[in-house]
Design a protein around this motif. Structure first.
Motif, PDB file in Angstrom:
ATOM      1  N   CYS A   1      -8.425   7.084   6.326  1.00 15.28           N
ATOM      2  CA  CYS A   1      -7.999   6.155   6.235  1.00 15.28           C
ATOM      3  C   CYS A   1      -7.118   5.813   6.954  1.00 15.28           C
ATOM      4  O   CYS A   1      -7.457   5.964   8.089  1.00 15.28           O
TER       5      CYS A   1
ATOM      6  N   MET B   1      -3.574   7.838  -3.366  1.00 16.16           N
ATOM      7  CA  MET B   1      -3.577   9.351  -3.032  1.00 16.16           C
ATOM      8  C   MET B   1      -1.621   9.633  -3.228  1.00 16.16           C
ATOM      9  O   MET B   1      -1.352  10.764  -2.725  1.00 16.16           O
TER      10      MET B   1
ATOM     11  N   ILE C   1      -2.762   7.832   6.184  1.00 19.03           N
ATOM     12  CA  ILE C   1      -2.820   9.023   6.088  1.00 19.03           C
ATOM     13  C   ILE C   1      -3.626  10.046   6.421  1.00 19.03           C
ATOM     14  O   ILE C   1      -5.165   8.649   7.365  1.00 19.03           O
TER      15      ILE C   1
ATOM     16  N   ILE D   1       0.701  -0.690  -0.355  1.00 17.85           N
ATOM     17  CA  ILE D   1       0.293   0.158  -0.234  1.00 17.85           C
ATOM     18  C   ILE D   1       0.930   1.586  -0.173  1.00 17.85           C
ATOM     19  O   ILE D   1       0.320   2.668  -0.395  1.00 17.85           O
ATOM     20  N   ARG D   2       2.141   1.509   0.689  1.00 19.00           N
ATOM     21  CA  ARG D   2       2.871   2.564   0.914  1.00 19.00           C
ATOM     22  C   ARG D   2       4.070   1.946  -0.075  1.00 19.00           C
ATOM     23  O   ARG D   2       4.853   1.539  -0.325  1.00 19.00           O
TER      24      ARG D   2
ATOM     25  N   MET E   1      -6.470  11.211   7.896  1.00 16.77           N
ATOM     26  CA  MET E   1      -8.140  10.972   7.286  1.00 16.77           C
ATOM     27  C   MET E   1      -8.547   9.780   8.294  1.00 16.77           C
ATOM     28  O   MET E   1      -9.311   9.338   8.060  1.00 16.77           O
TER      29      MET E   1
ATOM     30  N   CYS F   1      -4.920   1.403  -4.283  1.00 17.79           N
ATOM     31  CA  CYS F   1      -6.174   1.906  -2.931  1.00 17.79           C
ATOM     32  C   CYS F   1      -7.086   2.462  -3.264  1.00 17.79           C
ATOM     33  O   CYS F   1      -6.057   3.971  -3.024  1.00 17.79           O
ATOM     34  N   SER F   2      -8.047   2.516  -3.297  1.00 23.09           N
ATOM     35  CA  SER F   2      -8.977   4.136  -3.413  1.00 23.09           C
ATOM     36  C   SER F   2      -9.958   4.267  -2.612  1.00 23.09           C
ATOM     37  O   SER F   2     -11.124   4.403  -2.405  1.00 23.09           O
TER      38      SER F   2
ATOM     39  N   CYS G   1      -9.959   4.985   0.646  1.00 20.00           N
ATOM     40  CA  CYS G   1     -11.025   6.474   1.157  1.00 20.00           C
ATOM     41  C   CYS G   1     -11.778   7.027   0.118  1.00 20.00           C
ATOM     42  O   CYS G   1     -12.339   7.770   0.682  1.00 20.00           O
TER      43      CYS G   1
END
Ligand code: SF4
Length: 450
Positions: free
Chosen positions: A381, A237, A385, A176-177, A387, A435-436, A438
């Motif tokens: 998230c 993001m 991140i 993911i990162r 959020m 990944c989307s 959020c």
């Protein structure tokens, strides 16, 4: 994050590597260096320049180093220097240092387990949880202990771990990162963003694969798989907002993907106007794409004071609002009397967008049409991140029309999820997902109870 193995100037190059990634976190920074026998740490609160202004690099001699810029997230707030990474743990016989990006979702449960069985944790960071899991492992060597610990944690993470004689580099099973490996001569470098390689003169070798643990030592580089390779779910993001435009992620250049998002947005949501402008810096690429596709001129209608940090990456709402006021100015000569299309990369809390629309109107814009080069962010998230709750996400709590009115725009439109995917994903094989969550609510990793 940055790491280097096998170079005389390890600490200095790490310093430069962190500079190239300053946008990823501005609350604190640190470097740990190994001379083969001991680990030495220099860290503090603030920007890379401030923290290392008085550092004596002669005291940070060694051929391996790791560094980190801090960006606190969910459950990991605060500005104590103890939480600034790398975290360094010493025992009587050995030392180990950790740089971590992301979020361990089951950190609370693991922390409780560790504390119940006698561990004393000294920071609020989830990084320390991994350190204790490794320390308590009954495995005979560090490599196996790290594998065992990684198999217990869930979430989105990248780690660079340094011991006196080895460096360990890993990403979570979904990747993911981002984390990439490069080389300078015979030395290995590791960085969250490839833009750091350009600054230190390294060449890109490859990405660290999802679920892979890489061990770097005098014997070279060894790759171990600690988890089944899942579909790649690289954070969208990163492309939309977080990464530098000169970085490549999953072999896709960030500037090029943003420009394409702008083009898709122009196809989906055209508007009659005189000029297109972008909110600096991360929206410029999308604004250029929108202008190119729509045939409208791109103009520098908003300029940025370069000496104010990013508004989004600040630990409190109060600091964020102050930051917005100080950092952006409209260019009256460009926007006065014009119908302006203002491209922004995303709307999270709405603070910046509303303020810029007002600034453009005050500078004489007759119409302000806001176009957002990503889909609405309606979900928290949990992957590192900041959020963390639905409450703070303005698109989660308001209709499009209400939101348009709140930010004071003449019209408002977002890019669709399909449009964003077209700009980022080259093919939809198992290696190429994003990944989307959020935006879509489809979370690749969930942990019950967390
Ligand atoms: S939820 Fe959003 S911000 Fe978090 S990792 Fe996924 S795409 Fe990135």
């Amino acid at each position: 994050m940055f790491g280097i193995w096998g170079h005389e100037k390890a600490a200095e190059l790490t310093y430069y590597g962190l500079h190239a990634q300053q946008h990823r976190g501005q609350e604190g920074t640190g470097i740990v260096v190994s001379d083969g026998e001991t680990l030495k740490l220099h860290k503090g609160l603030g920007l890379v320049n401030d923290v290392f202004k008085h550092a004596n690099f002669k005291e940070l001699q060694g051929r391996a180093a790791i560094g980190h810029v801090r960006y606190s997230t969910l459950g990991d707030k605060g500005t104590e220097v103890d939480s600034v990474q790398p975290l360094l743990f010493r025992s009587q016989t050995t030392s180990i240092a950790f740089a971590h990006s992301g979020n361990i979702m089951n950190a609370h449960a693991l922390r409780r387990e560790l504390e119940d069985s006698g561990s004393i944790l000294q920071t609020s960071t989830d990084t320390e949880v991994l350190a204790h899991l490794i320390k308590r492992s009954t495995q005979a060597n560090t490599e196996d202990a790290i594998v065992e610990a990684l198999q217990k944690i869930a979430g989105a993470y990248t780690f660079i771990i340094l011991k006196e004689d080895k460096m360990y580099v890993t990403t979570d099973p979904h990747g993911i990162r981002p984390l990439s490996i490069g080389k300078i001569g015979e030395a290995y470098v590791v960085a969250s963003e490839t833009s750091a390689f350009d600054l230190v003169g390294a060449t890109f070798e490859r990405e660290v694969l999802p679920g892979e643990l890489i061990v770097i030592s005098e014997e070279g580089l060894k790759s171990i798989r600690f988890a089944m390779r899942e579909q790649r779910k690289l954070c969208a993001m990163e492309y939309v907002y977080l990464s530098r435009p000169d970085s490549d992620l999953n072999h896709v250049n960030v500037h090029a993907s943003r420009k394409k998002m702008g083009k898709e947005l122009a196809k989906e949501s055209p508007v009659e106007a005189d000029v297109v402008t972008g909110v600096p810096d991360s929206s410029i690429s999308a604004a250029i794409g929108y202008a190119e596709q729509s045939g409208l001129p791109y103009e520098m209608g908003i300029i940025k004071n370069r000496y104010i940090g990013r508004t989004f990456i600040q630990p409190s709402q109060e600091l964020r609002e102050q930051g917005v006021k100080m950092k952006l100015s409209p260019v009256r000569g460009i926007v006065e009397g014009k119908r302006v299309v203002m491209i922004d990369d995303s709307i999270v809390r709405g603070t910046t967008c509303k303020r810029i629309v007002r600034l453009l109107r005050e500078a004489g814009a007759v119409e302000v049409h806001v176009r957002i080069a990503s889909p609405p962010i309606e979900n928290p998230c949990f992957y590192g991140i900041d959020m963390s709750t639905k409450k703070e996400l303005i698109a989660a709590n308001n209709s499009l029309d209400a939101l348009c009115e709140m930010i004071g725009a003449d019209s408002l439109a977002y890019l669709s999820v399909e449009g964003m995917e077209k700009a980022i994903v080259r093919d939809k094989t198992i290696h190429q997902g994003i990944c989307s969550a959020c935006m879509t609510g489809k979370y690749p990793v969930t942990v019950s109870g967390e």
